[in-house]
Each structure stands twice: as C-alpha cells, then as structure tokens.
Design a protein around this motif. Structure first.
Motif, PDB file in Angstrom:
ATOM      1  N   VAL A 135      -5.660 -14.669  -1.334  1.00 55.37           N
ATOM      2  CA  VAL A 135      -5.255 -13.681  -2.338  1.00 55.37           C
ATOM      3  C   VAL A 135      -5.640 -12.303  -1.834  1.00 55.37           C
ATOM      4  N   ALA A 136      -4.646 -11.444  -1.661  1.00 58.30           N
ATOM      5  CA  ALA A 136      -4.887 -10.103  -1.131  1.00 58.30           C
ATOM      6  C   ALA A 136      -5.299  -9.126  -2.227  1.00 58.30           C
ATOM      7  N   ALA A 137      -4.711  -9.277  -3.422  1.00 55.06           N
ATOM      8  CA  ALA A 137      -5.008  -8.320  -4.488  1.00 55.06           C
ATOM      9  C   ALA A 137      -4.385  -8.783  -5.801  1.00 55.06           C
ATOM     10  N   VAL A 138      -4.850  -8.171  -6.868  1.00 56.87           N
ATOM     11  CA  VAL A 138      -4.271  -8.352  -8.199  1.00 56.87           C
ATOM     12  C   VAL A 138      -3.666  -7.019  -8.628  1.00 56.87           C
ATOM     13  N   THR A 139      -2.461  -7.078  -9.173  1.00 53.44           N
ATOM     14  CA  THR A 139      -1.789  -5.881  -9.675  1.00 53.44           C
ATOM     15  C   THR A 139      -1.709  -5.949 -11.192  1.00 53.44           C
ATOM     16  N   ARG A 140      -2.242  -4.947 -11.868  1.00 58.17           N
ATOM     17  CA  ARG A 140      -2.125  -4.876 -13.325  1.00 58.17           C
ATOM     18  C   ARG A 140      -0.866  -4.090 -13.675  1.00 58.17           C
ATOM     19  N   HIS A 181       1.867   0.446 -12.371  1.00 56.82           N
ATOM     20  CA  HIS A 181       1.090  -0.629 -11.761  1.00 56.82           C
ATOM     21  C   HIS A 181      -0.224  -0.055 -11.247  1.00 56.82           C
ATOM     22  N   LEU A 182      -1.242  -0.924 -11.206  1.00 58.09           N
ATOM     23  CA  LEU A 182      -2.563  -0.529 -10.720  1.00 58.09           C
ATOM     24  C   LEU A 182      -3.143  -1.644  -9.863  1.00 58.09           C
ATOM     25  N   VAL A 183      -3.600  -1.289  -8.672  1.00 54.19           N
ATOM     26  CA  VAL A 183      -4.284  -2.244  -7.792  1.00 54.19           C
ATOM     27  C   VAL A 183      -5.701  -1.748  -7.562  1.00 54.19           C
ATOM     28  N   ASP A 184      -6.672  -2.602  -7.870  1.00 54.97           N
ATOM     29  CA  ASP A 184      -8.087  -2.299  -7.691  1.00 54.97           C
ATOM     30  C   ASP A 184      -8.674  -3.350  -6.758  1.00 54.97           C
ATOM     31  N   MET A 217       6.813  -0.722  -4.940  1.00 54.11           N
ATOM     32  CA  MET A 217       5.771  -0.104  -4.113  1.00 54.11           C
ATOM     33  C   MET A 217       4.423  -0.792  -4.255  1.00 54.11           C
ATOM     34  N   ILE A 218       4.397  -2.005  -4.795  1.00 55.56           N
ATOM     35  CA  ILE A 218       3.123  -2.705  -4.989  1.00 55.56           C
ATOM     36  C   ILE A 218       2.441  -2.999  -3.657  1.00 55.56           C
ATOM     37  N   SER A 219       3.215  -3.389  -2.648  1.00 54.13           N
ATOM     38  CA  SER A 219       2.590  -3.672  -1.348  1.00 54.13           C
ATOM     39  C   SER A 219       1.935  -2.424  -0.771  1.00 54.13           C
ATOM     40  N   HIS A 220       2.521  -1.260  -1.064  1.00 53.57           N
ATOM     41  CA  HIS A 220       1.912  -0.001  -0.603  1.00 53.57           C
ATOM     42  C   HIS A 220       0.617   0.258  -1.355  1.00 53.57           C
ATOM     43  N   LEU A 221       0.588  -0.041  -2.649  1.00 52.98           N
ATOM     44  CA  LEU A 221      -0.653   0.101  -3.414  1.00 52.98           C
ATOM     45  C   LEU A 221      -1.741  -0.824  -2.863  1.00 52.98           C
ATOM     46  N   VAL A 222      -1.350  -2.050  -2.520  1.00 55.06           N
ATOM     47  CA  VAL A 222      -2.315  -2.994  -1.943  1.00 55.06           C
ATOM     48  C   VAL A 222      -2.895  -2.438  -0.647  1.00 55.06           C
ATOM     49  N   HIS A 223      -2.035  -1.852   0.176  1.00 53.20           N
ATOM     50  CA  HIS A 223      -2.503  -1.279   1.440  1.00 53.20           C
ATOM     51  C   HIS A 223      -3.440  -0.101   1.201  1.00 53.20           C
ATOM     52  N   LEU A 224      -3.099   0.767   0.232  1.00 56.38           N
ATOM     53  CA  LEU A 224      -3.955   1.909  -0.071  1.00 56.38           C
ATOM     54  C   LEU A 224      -5.311   1.473  -0.605  1.00 56.38           C
ATOM     55  N   ALA A 225      -5.312   0.413  -1.424  1.00 54.94           N
ATOM     56  CA  ALA A 225      -6.545  -0.010  -2.087  1.00 54.94           C
ATOM     57  C   ALA A 225      -7.418  -0.900  -1.217  1.00 54.94           C
ATOM     58  N   LEU A 276      -5.932 -10.370   7.517  1.00 52.06           N
ATOM     59  CA  LEU A 276      -6.047 -10.096   6.085  1.00 52.06           C
ATOM     60  C   LEU A 276      -7.428  -9.551   5.732  1.00 52.06           C
ATOM     61  N   THR A 277      -8.099  -8.970   6.718  1.00 53.92           N
ATOM     62  CA  THR A 277      -9.430  -8.414   6.499  1.00 53.92           C
ATOM     63  C   THR A 277      -9.340  -7.108   5.725  1.00 53.92           C
ATOM     64  N   PRO A 278      -9.960  -7.011   4.548  1.00 54.46           N
ATOM     65  CA  PRO A 278      -9.943  -5.743   3.808  1.00 54.46           C
ATOM     66  C   PRO A 278     -10.712  -4.661   4.568  1.00 54.46           C
ATOM     67  N   THR A 279     -10.131  -3.486   4.638  1.00 52.36           N
ATOM     68  CA  THR A 279     -10.797  -2.362   5.306  1.00 52.36           C
ATOM     69  C   THR A 279     -11.034  -1.195   4.355  1.00 52.36           C
ATOM     70  N   ARG A 280     -10.562  -1.334   3.110  1.00 48.06           N
ATOM     71  CA  ARG A 280     -10.781  -0.316   2.089  1.00 48.06           C
ATOM     72  C   ARG A 280     -11.198  -1.002   0.791  1.00 48.06           C
ATOM     73  N   HIS A 281     -11.936  -0.265  -0.033  1.00 45.42           N
ATOM     74  CA  HIS A 281     -12.380  -0.809  -1.315  1.00 45.42           C
ATOM     75  C   HIS A 281     -12.245   0.275  -2.371  1.00 45.42           C
ATOM     76  N   GLN A 282     -10.987   0.557  -2.721  1.00 44.59           N
ATOM     77  CA  GLN A 282     -10.726   1.585  -3.708  1.00 44.59           C
ATOM     78  C   GLN A 282      -9.577   1.130  -4.604  1.00 44.59           C
ATOM     79  N   ALA A 283      -8.979   2.040  -5.333  1.00 49.27           N
ATOM     80  CA  ALA A 283      -7.892   1.703  -6.243  1.00 49.27           C
ATOM     81  C   ALA A 283      -6.704   2.622  -5.993  1.00 49.27           C
ATOM     82  N   ALA A 284      -5.521   2.136  -6.364  1.00 46.91           N
ATOM     83  CA  ALA A 284      -4.292   2.925  -6.234  1.00 46.91           C
ATOM     84  C   ALA A 284      -3.397   2.624  -7.429  1.00 46.91           C
ATOM     85  N   ALA A 285      -2.730   3.661  -7.928  1.00 47.96           N
ATOM     86  CA  ALA A 285      -1.891   3.517  -9.118  1.00 47.96           C
ATOM     87  C   ALA A 285      -0.537   4.162  -8.889  1.00 47.96           C
TER      88      ALA A 285
END
Length: 288
Positions: A84-89, A103-106, A157-165, A185-194
């Motif tokens: 699981v790469a991310a959850v999108t609200r 949409h919001l990815v955290d 643009m959800i995949s772009h949000l996942v990449h940003l977050a 699939l190694t996370p390199t960022r730990h932020q949020a994108a909307a």
C-alpha cells in the motif's frame, strides 16, 4: 441492470437509499443517490445516459448506499505481493451526485491501518499478481466497506499527490512492473498534498479566471477552461468535463496545513461566470 424495471426491482431488494452508477466509467460520472422509488426513473435516466458511452459495458449498477468517509487506497502488486503506497481522502459534493471536489494524501494518515488490510485482501481475492490498483472504500462505523477495485492508476492527479507526499512514483512502478523489474516503493518524503478542483457556483459562461494573490505552499494552479467557455454542472446535465474550470495543488508538512493552504489558495481565485437561464448540454468533444 439493462432497464429501469430491473433497476427498480434491485433497489427494492436492497432497500433505499441506493446508488446508481455506470458499470464502466470513472470519476463518479453518472453516479447518483436515490432515496425513494419516485426518484428512481429520473436517476436511472441520468446514470444510463453516461453508461451509454461505456466501452466495456453500458449497464447500470444498483448498489447499497454506504454512509461514511470515502477514501481510495493506492496499491502496487508485484509477483503476488501487494504494497500500500498511500491512502487518498476524497471530498465529494453536489448531492444527489457524487462529484469529486478535492483529494488529500497524507503520508502519515491514521486511516492506513484500518483500510490497508481490506484493500490488500480485495486484490488477493481477485487474483491480481502484478500492477497498480486504485481501491475505493467507505469507512462505516469505523469499519472499511469495499466499493470497487480498479486495476489502474488513479485519476484526478492522485498519483502526483502520492509522489509529492511520499516520494513513491506510481507511474514509474507500473512501468517497472510492465518491463519485468522490481519497483522501488521506498518512501522518501513524509508530508501531505492536497488538490482542490475549481467549479462554478452555477452553470453559465465563464467570463474570467485568474489568481488574485499568490499564497504559500502552492505547487501548481491549472486552468483548463477559457473565457467564453460554457460550464454545465451535473445537476444541469453536465459532468466533470463540462463543469470543472481547473485545479490547484498544495503541499505541507501535515494534512491540516496542506488543506489550509489549498483553502486559502482557493479563496484567492477570481472566477466569474455569467449565469444563463438554462444551460444546454455540452458534449465531451466540445469540452475537451
């Protein structure tokens, strides 16, 4: 369902409220909530009109209405193992339609432990062994309820949000899998994108759109419609292709900050629409 009669029978078996949706479409186009039997004929006509454009199917689904927060789980499966790469609200609106407004990815979303196992179990049950999946879920009374599994990268643009977050590149992962390589699939960022989509308050003709004042944390603003274009909201027979003016994306160290930034940026937009008495339907070809 192929006919209104079949849809009515299904709705009565399920119990109102129900949701009608095209069997083969995306982005909540043609999806509508039906609260009573009296509403079903008009709702079926609305869903069937969009379903008629489907390639894989032109049928209409009748589903139980689930009341709760809507999310999607972005997954990558390689050689039978799903990550699981991310959850999108999701934020939906314009009832009884389910227009996707934001949409919001955290990267640190607290819903991950709740919805991730359900998404992985669904992918396993379907026998998916390789690829990127977009699994839609509603959380009802704290429990995940599966809506649908899409064997594709998410739109909007959800995949772009996942990449940003998170730093995870879902498009690159899909390409790697297609080429027989193990995706990173190694996370390199730990932020949020909307992302917030820009809609008019009512159908009409777009006369102006611009950003009045720059704000912090904005990653991009894109206008997809020009002055003079006609805008038609779902309640007037339109869809996202005829209603959306554009979108803006923000980032932040937390979900709260990313959302606050996207709301502030939205307030600094100047969008002017000249209302019309009755907007005529616009075809996708004219809206592209």
């Amino acid at each position: 369902m192929r006919t209104e009669h079949e849809a009515t029978d299904a709705a009565r078996r399920i119990g109102f409220p129900v949701v009608l949706k095209p069997a083969a479409h995306a982005a909540s186009m043609g999806v509508i909530r039906v609260d009573t039997a009296d509403q079903l004929p008009a709702a079926y006509a609305f869903a069937a009109k969009t379903a008629s454009h489907g390639v894989e199917s032109t049928q209409v689904l009748v589903e139980e209405y689930l009341d709760g927060p809507e999310v999607s789980v972005e997954c990558v499966t390689h050689q039978g193992q799903t990550t699981v790469a991310a959850v999108t609200r999701k934020t939906v609106g314009m009832p009884p339609h389910f227009e996707e407004l934001a949409h919001l990815v955290d990267a640190n979303d607290p819903l991950l432990p709740t919805v991730a196992p359900a998404a992985v179990a669904a992918i396993d049950a379907l026998g998916v062994t390789d690829g990127v999946s977009h699994v839609e879920i509603r959380v009802v009374d704290g429990r995940p309820r599966l809506i649908e599994v899409n064997a594709r990268i998410a739109g909007d643009m959800i995949s772009h949000l996942v990449h940003l977050a998170t730093g995870v590149d879902l498009a690159r992962a899909a390409a790697d899998i297609a080429c027989g390589h193990t995706p990173d699939l190694t996370p390199t960022r730990h932020q949020a994108a909307a992302i917030r989509f820009i809609y008019p308050a009512y159908s009409g003709t777009l006369t102006a759109r611009c950003v009045t004042e720059p704000t912090g944390g904005v990653e991009r603003v894109r206008f997809q419609r020009q002055a003079g274009d006609q805008l038609v909201l779902p309640q007037d027979g339109g869809d996202l292709f005829t209603a959306r003016i554009g979108y803006l994306i923000t980032t932040g160290p937390t979900a709260t900050i990313a959302q606050a930034r996207v709301q502030e940026a939205y307030r600094n937009l100047d969008v002017q629409v000249a209302a019309v008495a009755q907007a005529a339907p616009v075809t996708r070809e004219h809206a592209a």
